[in-house]
Design an enzyme around this catalytic site. Sequence first.
Site, PDB file in Angstrom:
ATOM      1  N   HIS A 204       0.785  -1.237   0.000  1.00 10.66           N
ATOM      2  CA  HIS A 204       0.000   0.000   0.000  1.00 10.66           C
ATOM      3  C   HIS A 204       0.817   1.287   0.000  1.00 10.66           C
ATOM      4  O   HIS A 204       0.251   2.368  -0.032  1.00 10.66           O
ATOM      5  CB  HIS A 204      -0.968   0.015   1.195  1.00 10.66           C
ATOM      6  CG  HIS A 204      -0.289   0.264   2.518  1.00 10.66           C
ATOM      7  ND1 HIS A 204       0.219  -0.749   3.278  1.00 10.66           N
ATOM      8  CD2 HIS A 204      -0.024   1.401   3.191  1.00 10.66           C
ATOM      9  CE1 HIS A 204       0.766  -0.250   4.379  1.00 10.66           C
ATOM     10  NE2 HIS A 204       0.644   1.059   4.349  1.00 10.66           N
TER      11      HIS A 204
HETATM   12  C1  UD1 Z   1      -1.854   5.826   5.866  1.00  6.28           C
HETATM   13  C2  UD1 Z   1      -0.566   6.272   6.554  1.00  6.28           C
HETATM   14  C3  UD1 Z   1       0.469   5.171   6.432  1.00  6.28           C
HETATM   15  C4  UD1 Z   1      -0.046   3.836   6.944  1.00  6.28           C
HETATM   16  C5  UD1 Z   1      -1.376   3.515   6.292  1.00  6.28           C
HETATM   17  C6  UD1 Z   1      -1.917   2.283   6.994  1.00  6.28           C
HETATM   18  C7  UD1 Z   1      -0.100   8.682   6.411  1.00  6.28           C
HETATM   19  C8  UD1 Z   1       0.764   9.715   5.775  1.00  6.28           C
HETATM   20  N1  UD1 Z   1      -0.015   7.451   5.873  1.00  6.28           N
HETATM   21  O1  UD1 Z   1      -1.594   5.661   4.490  1.00  6.28           O
HETATM   22  O2  UD1 Z   1       1.602   5.524   7.198  1.00  6.28           O
HETATM   23  O3  UD1 Z   1       0.879   2.849   6.633  1.00  6.28           O
HETATM   24  O4  UD1 Z   1      -2.287   4.610   6.471  1.00  6.28           O
HETATM   25  O5  UD1 Z   1      -2.913   1.647   6.340  1.00  6.28           O
HETATM   26  O6  UD1 Z   1      -0.799   8.986   7.334  1.00  6.28           O
HETATM   27  N2  UD1 Z   1      -8.996   5.173   1.272  1.00  6.28           N
HETATM   28  C9  UD1 Z   1     -10.281   4.718   1.181  1.00  6.28           C
HETATM   29  N3  UD1 Z   1     -10.922   4.368   2.337  1.00  6.28           N
HETATM   30  C10 UD1 Z   1     -10.368   4.462   3.553  1.00  6.28           C
HETATM   31  C11 UD1 Z   1      -9.052   4.941   3.642  1.00  6.28           C
HETATM   32  C12 UD1 Z   1      -8.376   5.305   2.490  1.00  6.28           C
HETATM   33  O7  UD1 Z   1     -10.843   4.616   0.088  1.00  6.28           O
HETATM   34  O8  UD1 Z   1     -11.022   4.107   4.554  1.00  6.28           O
HETATM   35  C13 UD1 Z   1      -8.270   5.505   0.017  1.00  6.28           C
HETATM   36  C14 UD1 Z   1      -8.474   6.932  -0.486  1.00  6.28           C
HETATM   37  O9  UD1 Z   1      -8.459   6.899  -1.869  1.00  6.28           O
HETATM   38  C15 UD1 Z   1      -7.207   7.622   0.014  1.00  6.28           C
HETATM   39  C16 UD1 Z   1      -6.158   6.527  -0.082  1.00  6.28           C
HETATM   40  O10 UD1 Z   1      -6.864   5.328   0.248  1.00  6.28           O
HETATM   41  O11 UD1 Z   1      -6.870   8.760  -0.745  1.00  6.28           O
HETATM   42  C17 UD1 Z   1      -4.980   6.701   0.855  1.00  6.28           C
HETATM   43  O12 UD1 Z   1      -5.426   6.860   2.209  1.00  6.28           O
HETATM   44  P1  UD1 Z   1      -4.599   7.748   3.250  1.00  6.28           P
HETATM   45  O13 UD1 Z   1      -5.250   7.681   4.560  1.00  6.28           O
HETATM   46  O14 UD1 Z   1      -4.342   9.113   2.686  1.00  6.28           O
HETATM   47  O15 UD1 Z   1      -3.179   7.085   3.304  1.00  6.28           O
HETATM   48  P2  UD1 Z   1      -2.754   5.562   3.435  1.00  6.28           P
HETATM   49  O16 UD1 Z   1      -2.106   5.152   2.172  1.00  6.28           O
HETATM   50  O17 UD1 Z   1      -3.894   4.768   3.937  1.00  6.28           O
HETATM   51  N1  UDP Z   2      -4.103  -5.374   8.713  1.00  2.98           N
HETATM   52  C1  UDP Z   2      -5.371  -5.964   8.799  1.00  2.98           C
HETATM   53  N2  UDP Z   2      -6.015  -6.298   7.655  1.00  2.98           N
HETATM   54  C2  UDP Z   2      -5.466  -6.104   6.411  1.00  2.98           C
HETATM   55  C3  UDP Z   2      -4.169  -5.530   6.335  1.00  2.98           C
HETATM   56  C4  UDP Z   2      -3.516  -5.160   7.505  1.00  2.98           C
HETATM   57  O1  UDP Z   2      -5.887  -6.165   9.908  1.00  2.98           O
HETATM   58  O2  UDP Z   2      -6.126  -6.434   5.415  1.00  2.98           O
HETATM   59  C5  UDP Z   2      -3.428  -4.995   9.961  1.00  2.98           C
HETATM   60  C6  UDP Z   2      -2.018  -5.506  10.090  1.00  2.98           C
HETATM   61  O3  UDP Z   2      -2.033  -6.825  10.582  1.00  2.98           O
HETATM   62  C7  UDP Z   2      -1.392  -4.481  11.037  1.00  2.98           C
HETATM   63  C8  UDP Z   2      -2.190  -3.211  10.794  1.00  2.98           C
HETATM   64  O4  UDP Z   2      -3.292  -3.588   9.978  1.00  2.98           O
HETATM   65  O5  UDP Z   2      -1.633  -4.852  12.379  1.00  2.98           O
HETATM   66  C9  UDP Z   2      -1.470  -2.066  10.174  1.00  2.98           C
HETATM   67  O6  UDP Z   2      -0.978  -2.377   8.950  1.00  2.98           O
HETATM   68  P1  UDP Z   2      -0.899  -1.364   7.682  1.00  2.98           P
HETATM   69  O7  UDP Z   2      -0.181  -2.200   6.693  1.00  2.98           O
HETATM   70  O8  UDP Z   2      -2.195  -0.797   7.320  1.00  2.98           O
HETATM   71  O9  UDP Z   2      -0.023  -0.097   8.172  1.00  2.98           O
HETATM   72  P2  UDP Z   2       1.525   0.127   8.492  1.00  2.98           P
HETATM   73  O10 UDP Z   2       1.891  -0.813   9.576  1.00  2.98           O
HETATM   74  O11 UDP Z   2       2.313  -0.052   7.232  1.00  2.98           O
HETATM   75  O12 UDP Z   2       1.592   1.550   8.921  1.00  2.98           O
END
Ligand code: UD1
Ligand code: UDP
Length: 354
Positions: A204
């Site tokens: 991701h």
């Molecule tokens: C964020 C964190 C990252 C973490 C990740 C965990 C920051 C800068 N990044 O990244 O460190 O590893 O969360 O999962 O805070 N979206 C949806 N539904 C949701 C959430 C997101 O559709 O419920 C989509 C949207 O298109 C959005 C994109 O995912 O623009 C990215 O989401 P965002 O929260 O900006 O960053 P993550 O990549 O999730």
């Molecule tokens: N996770 C989950 N379901 C998924 C993917 C991840 O429950 O489909 C959990 C994962 O086991 C971890 C947490 O989400 O405990 C955070 O992981 P993510 O990869 O979203 O974020 P990061 O650790 O890279 O910030």
Amino acid sequence: MKIITIIGARPQFVKASVVSHALRNTGITEILVNTGQHYDDNMAKVFFEEMGIPRPDYDLGVGSGTHARQTSESLVGIEDIILKEQPDGLIVYGDTNATIAGALAASKLHVKLIHIEAGLRSYNRKMPEEINRVVTDVLSDLLFVPTEVAVKNLAKEGITAGVHIVGDVMVDALIKYTQVAEHQLDTLEDLGLASEQFNLMTIHRPSNTDDDQRLQSILEQVSKSDRPVIFPVHPRGRKRVNALMEKMSDRIRIIDPVGYLDMMLLEKHARFVITDSGGVQKEAYLHKTKCLTVRAETEWVETVRDGWNQLVGDDLAQIPVLLSAYPEPDNWSEHYGDGHSASRIVDIIINTLD
Ligand code: UD1
Ligand code: UDP
């Protein structure tokens, strides 16, 4: 004592699931603030339900957007809440935009800032998380670090006061909820999988999902796996992955993000984990599952040192090579603690802030 806790993204729900209970068990009043950065049911609600995370007192509903928009909307909302609630301290977790917003709001209002999972570094400032961590650590009064390496990282930046090595609260969560999952769920049977007969992938990071060519190359290499690859797709990459999958072999099985309990069973029983997630790399190590990390560097250096995690970097052709011939790991240690980090953190908060 009154503490505000800031959460907003999936990994923070996991961390809060253990710390919020530990705080409340000692009689501390916790005000839980969800910035709402993650909002899909399978990115948010499922964690609250499965892990019994208390209902947030405030929901800021910031949702998706640019870094500035997510951070600034969270910052304004958190400042209002601090002014109203007048807490003794404010907890932030990890490295997301919710983390840096909480850090800025608390430190400017002279509220004691408590950073859980402090001191981690990738030394790659292209990652937004690295900026969030560095700024949060410099502003924090209490820094709860998981490892000795994190203590050293902070010392290199001149941060030594308020640093406590307590282990990692994600170990607490993993131990507790893997047991729950084993009693309650039949994840493998439900997905038609057998232990060790599948690989698990999560990808991701913007550096892997925002560029079609890079993402396509990752999927092509992973498709060479000799077993099915289960891929719960984070919404960031959903559209691109769906489009690219039309051109791929059916080796990779796309599913929606799964809840934490299902995830524990998938990680534990996978033959290999392929990921760019910080949390998932560490969880693979804790479950003693070999991991391939699709990044050039990692914050969780112990996993690589012990031979349980191989960094693939830009050499994506290494993926099928490692899937068929992974060097045997050398060692396994309790680098990340014993599963009692949350209660250690709460004891220190009480002794320091009271
Ligand atoms: C964020 C964190 C990252 C973490 C990740 C965990 C920051 C800068 N990044 O990244 O460190 O590893 O969360 O999962 O805070 N979206 C949806 N539904 C949701 C959430 C997101 O559709 O419920 C989509 C949207 O298109 C959005 C994109 O995912 O623009 C990215 O989401 P965002 O929260 O900006 O960053 P993550 O990549 O999730
Ligand atoms: N996770 C989950 N379901 C998924 C993917 C991840 O429950 O489909 C959990 C994962 O086991 C971890 C947490 O989400 O405990 C955070 O992981 P993510 O990869 O979203 O974020 P990061 O650790 O890279 O910030």
